[in-house]
Design an enzyme around this catalytic site. Structure first.
Site, mmCIF file in Angstrom:
data_model
loop_
_atom_site.group_PDB
_atom_site.id
_atom_site.type_symbol
_atom_site.label_atom_id
_atom_site.label_comp_id
_atom_site.label_asym_id
_atom_site.label_seq_id
_atom_site.Cartn_x
_atom_site.Cartn_y
_atom_site.Cartn_z
ATOM 1 N N ARG A 40 -22.091 -5.008 2.531
ATOM 2 C CA ARG A 40 -23.057 -4.401 1.598
ATOM 3 C C ARG A 40 -22.418 -3.215 0.899
ATOM 4 O O ARG A 40 -21.884 -2.311 1.554
ATOM 5 C CB ARG A 40 -24.306 -3.959 2.370
ATOM 6 C CG ARG A 40 -25.309 -3.136 1.562
ATOM 7 C CD ARG A 40 -26.539 -2.859 2.419
ATOM 8 N NE ARG A 40 -27.465 -1.907 1.813
ATOM 9 C CZ ARG A 40 -27.640 -0.653 2.227
ATOM 10 N NH1 ARG A 40 -26.934 -0.183 3.257
ATOM 11 N NH2 ARG A 40 -28.508 0.144 1.630
ATOM 12 N N ARG A 81 -37.745 11.740 -4.794
ATOM 13 C CA ARG A 81 -37.245 12.780 -3.894
ATOM 14 C C ARG A 81 -37.729 14.160 -4.320
ATOM 15 O O ARG A 81 -37.991 14.401 -5.496
ATOM 16 C CB ARG A 81 -35.706 12.795 -3.899
ATOM 17 C CG ARG A 81 -35.064 11.480 -3.498
ATOM 18 C CD ARG A 81 -33.545 11.545 -3.665
ATOM 19 N NE ARG A 81 -32.907 10.262 -3.444
ATOM 20 C CZ ARG A 81 -32.561 9.782 -2.261
ATOM 21 N NH1 ARG A 81 -32.793 10.501 -1.177
ATOM 22 N NH2 ARG A 81 -31.989 8.599 -2.133
ATOM 23 N N LYS A 227 -35.760 -6.363 -1.662
ATOM 24 C CA LYS A 227 -35.943 -5.432 -0.547
ATOM 25 C C LYS A 227 -37.426 -5.063 -0.495
ATOM 26 O O LYS A 227 -37.914 -4.304 -1.338
ATOM 27 C CB LYS A 227 -35.082 -4.184 -0.746
ATOM 28 C CG LYS A 227 -33.594 -4.446 -0.617
ATOM 29 C CD LYS A 227 -32.784 -3.208 -0.961
ATOM 30 C CE LYS A 227 -32.993 -2.092 0.035
ATOM 31 N NZ LYS A 227 -32.201 -0.883 -0.349
ATOM 32 N N THR A 288 -32.544 -1.891 8.863
ATOM 33 C CA THR A 288 -32.920 -0.489 9.099
ATOM 34 C C THR A 288 -32.948 -0.114 10.589
ATOM 35 O O THR A 288 -33.727 -0.666 11.366
ATOM 36 C CB THR A 288 -34.288 -0.108 8.485
ATOM 37 O OG1 THR A 288 -34.379 -0.642 7.166
ATOM 38 C CG2 THR A 288 -34.426 1.405 8.394
#
Length: 494
Positions: A40, A81, A227, A288
């Site tokens: 990845r 964020r 995802k 994860t």
């Protein structure tokens, strides 16, 4: 090419993220040798030159090892964020007021307020909403919105540092799945030649279709990975199925998804996603924190062992490592540990039993042949492998939706198809160039390859699938039960 043996072939694939740890001398080669099937490239870090260099190193290392390794590019997506603090971090106290201010200087945050890189956040929240910062470590309840300012009360305090992520419990943030940065990174992905491209935070099938449109003709051979990390994506079966069907693969991205829907709900959603993906003939990756402790430890915890094993038993095509291999102290040991756990779980009988589509009809000849082959292989004594001559990898993909303890061997001339198959559970991809072969010798040449690779031996049976016209997509229409004889030994090969 290294010889295989069917009893030691791991069915569940391992995806490993590249980064500074894997850049160390000899580490990438050792990771691939330890069992990495897909690497990845995380576009959240590094630049185009970094990704191009790493992809080239992977191709060279895989060629040396004689194995097909796929490359997955992963777009950052609209990660929302907080901005930055004057002192680098603050500590928030439970009960105190705190302001997210869209209009303030991005470097001027303090213990009372901080900026945000997503300027329309104030339009997406109302009083009563709950915001989760830094993967839920800090929790804020919105008390009101005044212009560009979101006023909150700290429910769960703690340290908050620069650029930490913001999630809204229950979802509902309007940020588009593909940012301008993603669109540039998508062009890089096409240019350097990734095999798969992961789209972060899709809300519906439309986001995946938009990515497919942007890939265009130049990226037509790139498989799309959705995802799944937004609450909206799993809110109802129709939305989830739409996302799955618009993709070649889906990823159970448990970080952001768990924050948005809550850990208690995440367990069932993971199992539902894996089941739906397999039912809809798509690949599924579980990701994860699978071996998070191995960032700093040479051994996994028991909980991590069970987590990986359960993902295997649920039917995941692949399990993924993130910081463990990108930035951890033990990248090779982590891959080795994950491979051992996968093999252990796959020996469990329930991992080899399947009821996939047992009561359903088929509409395509190649799908009918693929599933019939798996049924025959699972019920006929003496069969040691299913071999599929394929131009695209579709027949092995469909076959791999049925659980089995037997390897599915994808025999393909096309290197793109070979690499795509590196992500399919239970599929071993081998190069098989039929261009110089007469039609009458194809079957025997295929069996010789299997014997040479240690997948079969004289006295075994192999289920072989092929089409009347080789290298024609969707042309598989034949299944044969073939006996391996002495003539298929390498020393007898013509």
């Amino acid at each position: 090419m290294n010889a295989l043996h069917y009893s030691s072939i791991r069915r569940t694939k391992i995806v490993a993220t590249l980064g500074p740890a894997s850049d160390r001398e000899g580490v990438l080669d050792a990771m691939l040798a330890a069992g990495v099937d897909v690497v990845r490239l995380n576009f959240s870090h590094g630049n185009a030159d970094d990704h191009r260099r790493r992809l080239q190193e992977v191709r060279e290392a895989a060629t040396k090892l004689g194995k097909s390794v796929a490359v997955l590019g992963d777009l950052q997506g609209p990660k929302i964020r907080v901005a930055r603090f004057k002192e680098g971090a603050v500590t928030l106290q439970e009960g105190q007021p705190f302001i997210l201010d869209m209009a303030m200087d991005g470097d001027a945050g303090d213990s009372t307020r901080v900026g945000c890189d997503y300027k329309t956040l104030a339009d997406d929240v109302v009083a009563g909403d709950r915001l989760l910062l830094d993967d839920g470590r800090v929790v804020l309840d919105v008390t009101g919105v005044k212009g560009a300012q979101i006023h909150t009360k700290v429910v769960v305090g703690g340290k908050l540092s620069n650029n930490k992520g913001i999630n809204k419990q229950g979802g509902g943030l309007s940020a588009p799945a593909l940012t301008e940065k993603d669109k540039e990174d998508l062009k890089t992905a096409v240019e350097i030649g990734v095999d798969y491209l992961a789209i972060s935070f899709p809300r519906s099938a439309d986001d995946m279709l938009e990515a497919r449109r942007l890939l265009g003709e130049a990226g037509k051979d790139i498989g799309l990975v959705a995802k799944v990390e937004r609450a909206e994506a799993v809110a109802d079966d129709a939305t989830l199925d739409g996302i799955i069907e618009a993709s070649e693969a889906v990823m159970v991205a448990r970080g952001d998804l768990g924050v948005e829907i809550g850990d208690a709900q995440l367990v069932g959603v993971q199992k539902r996603m894996i089941k739906r993906a397999r039912t809809l003939n798509r690949v599924v990756i579980t990701a994860t924190q699978m071996m998070e402790s191995m960032i700093e430890s040479p051994l996994p915890t028991r909980a991590e062992v069970f987590d990986v094993a359960n993902a295997v038993l649920d039917g995941s095509d692949a399990v993924m490592l993130s910081a463990e291999t990108a930035a951890g102290d033990y990248p090779v040991e982590t891959v080795d540990a994950m491979a051992r756990v996968c093999l252990g779980a796959e020996r469990e009988k329930t991992a080899q039993e399947s009821g996939h589509r047992i009561h359903e009809g088929f509409s395509r000849p190649d799908e009918t042949i693929a599933l019939s082959s798996m049924y025959a292989a699972n019920h006929m004594e003496g069969v040691t492998a299913i071999a599929c001559m394929t131009s695209s990898g579709y027949t092995p993909l469909i076959a791999s939706r049925i659980r089995s303890g037997l390897p599915i061997v994808g025999l393909a001339h096309n290197p793109i198809a070979q690499r795509r198959m590196a992500l399919y559970r239970g599929v071993v991809s081998l190069p098989f160039d039929t261009t110089e072969m007469a039609a009458t010798e194809l079957n025997d040449r295929a069996l010789e390859v299997l014997v040479k690779q240690g997948v079969a031996k004289p006295g075994d049976y192999v289920i072989l699938t092929r089409g009347d016209h080789m290298n024609a997509h969707g042309g598989t229409n034949t299944m044969k039960v073939m006996a391996i004889t002495e003539q298929h030994l390498p020393s007898q090969a013509g």
